[in-house]
Structure formats: structure tokens, C-alpha cells
Design a protein around this motif. Structure first.
Motif, PDB file in Angstrom:
ATOM      1  N   GLU A   1      66.188  75.081  19.768  1.00  0.00           N
ATOM      2  CA  GLU A   1      67.492  75.171  19.338  1.00  0.00           C
ATOM      3  C   GLU A   1      67.531  74.129  18.272  1.00  0.00           C
ATOM      4  N   GLN A   2      66.449  73.622  17.814  1.00  0.00           N
ATOM      5  CA  GLN A   2      66.229  72.306  16.752  1.00  0.00           C
ATOM      6  C   GLN A   2      66.688  73.074  15.563  1.00  0.00           C
ATOM      7  N   VAL A   3      66.541  74.287  15.328  1.00  0.00           N
ATOM      8  CA  VAL A   3      67.086  74.703  14.089  1.00  0.00           C
ATOM      9  C   VAL A   3      68.801  74.521  13.896  1.00  0.00           C
ATOM     10  N   TRP A   4      69.419  74.834  14.942  1.00  0.00           N
ATOM     11  CA  TRP A   4      70.802  74.721  14.749  1.00  0.00           C
ATOM     12  C   TRP A   4      71.104  73.021  14.626  1.00  0.00           C
ATOM     13  N   LEU A   5      70.395  72.436  15.375  1.00  0.00           N
ATOM     14  CA  LEU A   5      70.615  70.809  15.005  1.00  0.00           C
ATOM     15  C   LEU A   5      70.436  70.559  13.553  1.00  0.00           C
ATOM     16  N   ASP A   6      69.327  70.986  12.810  1.00  0.00           N
ATOM     17  CA  ASP A   6      69.015  70.995  11.439  1.00  0.00           C
ATOM     18  C   ASP A   6      70.078  71.318  10.593  1.00  0.00           C
ATOM     19  N   ASP A   7      70.609  72.396  11.001  1.00  0.00           N
ATOM     20  CA  ASP A   7      71.735  73.225  10.271  1.00  0.00           C
ATOM     21  C   ASP A   7      73.062  71.891  10.257  1.00  0.00           C
ATOM     22  N   LEU A   8      73.156  71.659  11.638  1.00  0.00           N
ATOM     23  CA  LEU A   8      74.523  70.521  11.694  1.00  0.00           C
ATOM     24  C   LEU A   8      74.003  69.349  10.792  1.00  0.00           C
ATOM     25  N   HIS A   9      72.905  69.162  10.771  1.00  0.00           N
ATOM     26  CA  HIS A   9      72.704  67.595  10.015  1.00  0.00           C
ATOM     27  C   HIS A   9      73.027  68.024   8.478  1.00  0.00           C
ATOM     28  N   ARG A  10      72.620  69.330   8.114  1.00  0.00           N
ATOM     29  CA  ARG A  10      72.748  69.587   6.718  1.00  0.00           C
ATOM     30  C   ARG A  10      74.461  69.482   6.436  1.00  0.00           C
ATOM     31  N   GLU A  11      75.230  69.732   7.550  1.00  0.00           N
ATOM     32  CA  GLU A  11      76.446  69.849   7.421  1.00  0.00           C
ATOM     33  C   GLU A  11      77.159  68.427   7.161  1.00  0.00           C
ATOM     34  N   VAL A  12      76.967  67.801   8.301  1.00  0.00           N
ATOM     35  CA  VAL A  12      77.452  66.444   8.509  1.00  0.00           C
ATOM     36  C   VAL A  12      76.690  65.059   8.324  1.00  0.00           C
ATOM     37  N   GLY A  13      75.424  65.519   7.623  1.00  0.00           N
ATOM     38  CA  GLY A  13      74.190  64.267   7.449  1.00  0.00           C
ATOM     39  C   GLY A  13      73.745  63.776   8.549  1.00  0.00           C
ATOM     40  N   GLU A  14      72.749  62.804   8.562  1.00  0.00           N
ATOM     41  CA  GLU A  14      72.273  62.228   9.639  1.00  0.00           C
ATOM     42  C   GLU A  14      73.134  60.937  10.092  1.00  0.00           C
ATOM     43  N   ARG A  15      73.548  60.956  11.249  1.00  0.00           N
ATOM     44  CA  ARG A  15      74.484  60.109  11.709  1.00  0.00           C
ATOM     45  C   ARG A  15      73.794  59.429  12.925  1.00  0.00           C
ATOM     46  N   GLU A  16      74.274  58.278  13.017  1.00  0.00           N
ATOM     47  CA  GLU A  16      73.774  57.264  14.247  1.00  0.00           C
ATOM     48  C   GLU A  16      74.653  57.818  15.450  1.00  0.00           C
ATOM     49  N   ASP A  17      75.625  58.213  15.223  1.00  0.00           N
ATOM     50  CA  ASP A  17      76.608  58.665  16.626  1.00  0.00           C
ATOM     51  C   ASP A  17      75.955  60.087  17.303  1.00  0.00           C
ATOM     52  N   ILE A  18      75.159  60.684  16.435  1.00  0.00           N
ATOM     53  CA  ILE A  18      74.692  61.923  17.115  1.00  0.00           C
ATOM     54  C   ILE A  18      73.077  61.584  17.536  1.00  0.00           C
ATOM     55  N   VAL A  19      72.936  61.875  18.936  1.00  0.00           N
ATOM     56  CA  VAL A  19      71.768  61.552  19.753  1.00  0.00           C
ATOM     57  C   VAL A  19      71.251  62.791  20.201  1.00  0.00           C
ATOM     58  N   SER A  20      69.991  63.265  19.690  1.00  0.00           N
ATOM     59  CA  SER A  20      69.500  64.365  20.064  1.00  0.00           C
ATOM     60  C   SER A  20      68.621  64.387  21.313  1.00  0.00           C
ATOM     61  N   LEU A  21      68.936  65.274  22.346  1.00  0.00           N
ATOM     62  CA  LEU A  21      68.036  65.670  23.563  1.00  0.00           C
ATOM     63  C   LEU A  21      67.361  66.712  23.372  1.00  0.00           C
ATOM     64  N   ILE A  22      67.354  67.277  22.244  1.00  0.00           N
ATOM     65  CA  ILE A  22      66.918  68.766  22.106  1.00  0.00           C
ATOM     66  C   ILE A  22      65.375  68.795  22.473  1.00  0.00           C
ATOM     67  N   GLY A  23      64.899  69.554  23.422  1.00  0.00           N
ATOM     68  CA  GLY A  23      63.530  69.592  23.991  1.00  0.00           C
ATOM     69  C   GLY A  23      63.122  68.517  24.868  1.00  0.00           C
ATOM     70  N   GLU A  24      63.973  67.516  25.074  1.00  0.00           N
ATOM     71  CA  GLU A  24      63.636  66.328  25.834  1.00  0.00           C
ATOM     72  C   GLU A  24      63.810  66.340  27.243  1.00  0.00           C
ATOM     73  N   LEU A  25      64.489  67.459  27.762  1.00  0.00           N
ATOM     74  CA  LEU A  25      64.925  67.397  29.107  1.00  0.00           C
ATOM     75  C   LEU A  25      64.590  68.902  29.950  1.00  0.00           C
ATOM     76  N   PRO A  26      63.642  68.720  30.942  1.00  0.00           N
ATOM     77  CA  PRO A  26      63.401  70.053  31.505  1.00  0.00           C
ATOM     78  C   PRO A  26      64.691  70.612  32.095  1.00  0.00           C
ATOM     79  N   LEU A  27      65.079  71.837  32.547  1.00  0.00           N
ATOM     80  CA  LEU A  27      66.112  72.289  32.894  1.00  0.00           C
ATOM     81  C   LEU A  27      66.651  71.758  34.056  1.00  0.00           C
TER      82      LEU A  27
END
Length: 364
Positions: free
Chosen positions: A234-260
């Protein structure tokens, strides 16, 4: 149709095996759908106390940490060849006293039907096919499920027709599994921690980035930190979000960091969860986190979070159902998930009214 033929081929073995059947007291629960559906099955698992399950490997990380589950069978390992199907059928045949079929596709109907259990309860849905009728004849009881009836209620009714979702709570893992280590950012203090699922697996049920921007703007006066949950894909969706809102300190990515298996505990650290109809929404519901569900085309009469939840959507777009989920719609995602000012005000008020301090605070 092919599974009906397989059942006919297996029928002589089933009838001979029935001569040697003895009560075992064991339960088998068959539900091979994904994360949200598995969480909605947990009230039935809790009610039964001990069960074997036939599930998808997708939910194995949750199932193996569930004390209500004894033996796990994975559907992916047993439907690849005729030999594997028959081998599992022989294993199931005289093993169980109670069989509960919650996901009645043809594959699962075959495995339920070969059982000689004294009590076999099948869910019957609006997608039932004519050629499945002989397999349904093997049931001792059925629960008719419609699009305007809660799945979790009908799952429970398989075991006891008087039960509803209010009688037995959901769980994600039982007990809630605490990992040995987790991202330190989850312990951040003096902020409103909001978990997000920015994808729902099905692209057509994924909230567009332009809609997320409106949500962030609506909550701009609150001291919020947003945690984005999801697998690496789902990193592609986060990249899409950053293109819309920019790189923001209040958005913390846990993409791919947690096993289910670690996700339920991590979500339990959130103050809120915002998403469309995704698996993590049901995990959040199971661990008691308040939810904003922007449901888009999904039918909330059939399945939705049942705790402290704000439902945002439009009735006219509800065209996706649990057992009939299209991947394409006649409206764009931007239209189906569009938020009016009234909706944004509701989201802001819900977050504010359910926050500990109950007061807005501007960011530094």
C-alpha cells in the motif's frame, strides 16, 4: 458445478464412514474470507469456546493467537489438487459433531457437506446458485442471510437463533496480543492519535487522496497525529496521498512495519480510526477504538463497525455487499466518497467530543 460432481464422487465414502461415526464434541467453523470478515466471526468463536477452523492464510497471523481456536486448516493448502481436496474431506468426514458454514461458496460447501456431523448449520445468501441445492440438503439447519441483515448476527444465529451481536463481543486476538517491541511513536503523548487505512484492498472502495486532504483540513485546529497502517503493497497509496497533501510531520507511516499479529495492539494505542470499509476498521472496532467510517459504496446495513462509530456516506451509492462485491462502479471514487461541509463538521465534532481533554488545541 465441479464441486457438486466431487461430492457425488465422494458420497459412497461418506455413507460408509457414517456407519462408524461417533460423537466427538468438536466444532468446525468454515470462513475463508479476509480480515474484516474473520473479526466478525470472532463472536461465534467466543460463544463456542473451542473450535477448529478452515480459514484463509491471510488471517492466519490472527487465528494462531486466538485461544478459542484449536486446530487451523488453510483453504489454500487443500484446494490445489483433487488429491488434497479428498484428503481433507476424509479428515473432516467423522471428526466433528458441529459444523458451521459461514462463507458458503462452492468449495466450502463441499467440505461442509462431506462431514457426517450430527449438527450442520449453513448460511444461505443472496448469491446461492441452483446447483448448490444438493449440498444444502446435507445441512440440518440454515440461516437465510439478506443484504439488510447484519452478518455478525447471522453468524451467531448458526449456533443459537436467539443471539445477536450485543450478546457476544468481537475480538481480534484473544487475549489481545502485546508484541515484545513496537514503534515508539505509538506512545506519543499529549496528541490525538488517529489511525488511518488509506486503502481498502479493492481500489474502488479506497478513499481518494483529495478526500483525505479535506479530512486533514477539517481537523486542522486539533492537535492530531495520523498513523497510516497497511502492508508494504500500500506504499503506492501513501505516495499518492503525499502528492496531494505534501510531506507532513503529522503523518507517520507504519506501512510495512507491522506484521498482522501486531496490528491489533498497535491500533489499540490509537484514540480514533478513520477509514473506508477495510479490515483494520473491524480490528479497531474489536479493540474499542472510536471509528469514523467513510463507507462509500458499501452497504452498512449488512456489515459495519458496531461500537462507537460515526458513519459517513450516501445511501444512493451503496452497491457493494459482502457476498457480492464488484470492483467497478458507475460512479467515480471521488463522487462516492465525496464529503460535504456538513460531513466534515460531523467528523470534527466526533473527534472533539470523544477526545480526553474535550477541547481543541492549535498545533505549535
Amino acid at each position: 458445478m465441479s464441486y457438486l460432481i466431487l461430492f457425488i464422487l465422494f458420497l459412497p465414502f461418506k455413507l460408509i464412514g457414517k456407519l462408524f461415526y461417533k460423537k466427538t464434541g468438536r466444532n468446525l467453523l468454515i470462513q475463508t474470507a479476509k480480515i474484516g470478515d474473520f473479526v466478525n466471526v470472532t463472536p461465534l468463536l467466543a460463544h463456542l469456546k473451542h473450535s477448529d477452523v478452515l480459514i484463509s492464510k491471510t488471517v492466519l497471523p490472527l487465528a494462531k493467537h486466538d485461544e478459542t481456536i484449536d486446530t487451523i486448516f488453510l483453504i489454500e493448502e487443500h484446494k490445489k489438487s483433487l488429491w488434497r481436496k479428498f484428503r481433507l474431506a476424509f479428515k473432516f468426514m467423522n471428526r466433528y459433531e458441529n459444523v458451521y458454514l459461514l462463507h458458503p461458496n462452492s468449495t466450502n460447501l463441499f467440505f461442509a457437506s462431506v462431514c457426517n456431523a450430527k449438527n450442520k448449520q449453513y448460511l444461505s445468501t443472496y448469491t446461492r446458485r441452483w446447483y448448490q441445492a444438493p449440498l444444502y440438503f446435507t445441512a440440518t439447519g440454515t440461516v437465510e442471510h439478506s443484504k439488510n441483515q447484519l452478518t455478525v448476527d447471522d453468524y451467531l444465529k448458526l449456533a443459537d437463533r436467539t443471539l445477536t451481536w450485543r450478546n457476544v463481543p468481537k475480538h481480534a486476538t484473544r487475549p489481545l496480543r502485546k508484541p515484545e517491541s513496537y514503534p515508539i511513536s505509538l506512545d506519543k503523548q499529549n496528541v490525538i492519535k488517529i489511525g488511518l487505512s488509506i486503502s481498502a484492498g479493492n481500489k474502488s472502495k479506497t478513499i481518494p487522496a483529495v478526500v483525505w486532504k479535506k479530512v486533514f483540513d477539517a481537523l486542522g485546529d486539533l492537535n492530531c497525529i495520523y498513523y497510516v497502517f497497511g502492508p508494504q503493497s500500500e506504499q503506492v497509496w501513501l505516495d499518492d496521498l503525499h502528492r496531494e497533501v505534501g510531506e507532513r510531520e503529522d503523518i507517520v507511516s507504519l506501512i510495512g512495519e507491522l506484521p498482522l499479529e501486531d496490528v491489533p495492539f498497535a491500533i489499540s494505542k490509537m484514540d480514533f480510526y478513520i477509514a473506508s470499509d477495510s479490515g483494520n476498521v473491524y480490528i479497531a472496532d474489536a479493540v474499542g477504538v472510536p471509528i469514523v467510517l467513510i463507507y462509500g459504496p458499501c452497504c452498512i446495513e449488512e456489515q459495519r463497525p458496531l461500537g462507537n462509530v460515526l458513519l459517513i456516506g450516501h445511501k444512493e451509492y451503496e452497491k457493494s455487499y459482502i457476498f457480492e462485491a464488484p470492483y467497478y462502479f458507475d460512479r467515480s471514487r471521488e463522487e462516492m466518497f465525496a464529503l460535504k461541509n456538513e460531513d466534515l463538521n460531523k467528523i470534527s465534532s466526533f473527534i472533539l467530543n470523544n477526545s480526553d481533554n474535550n477541547q481543541p488545541s492549535c498545533k505549535n
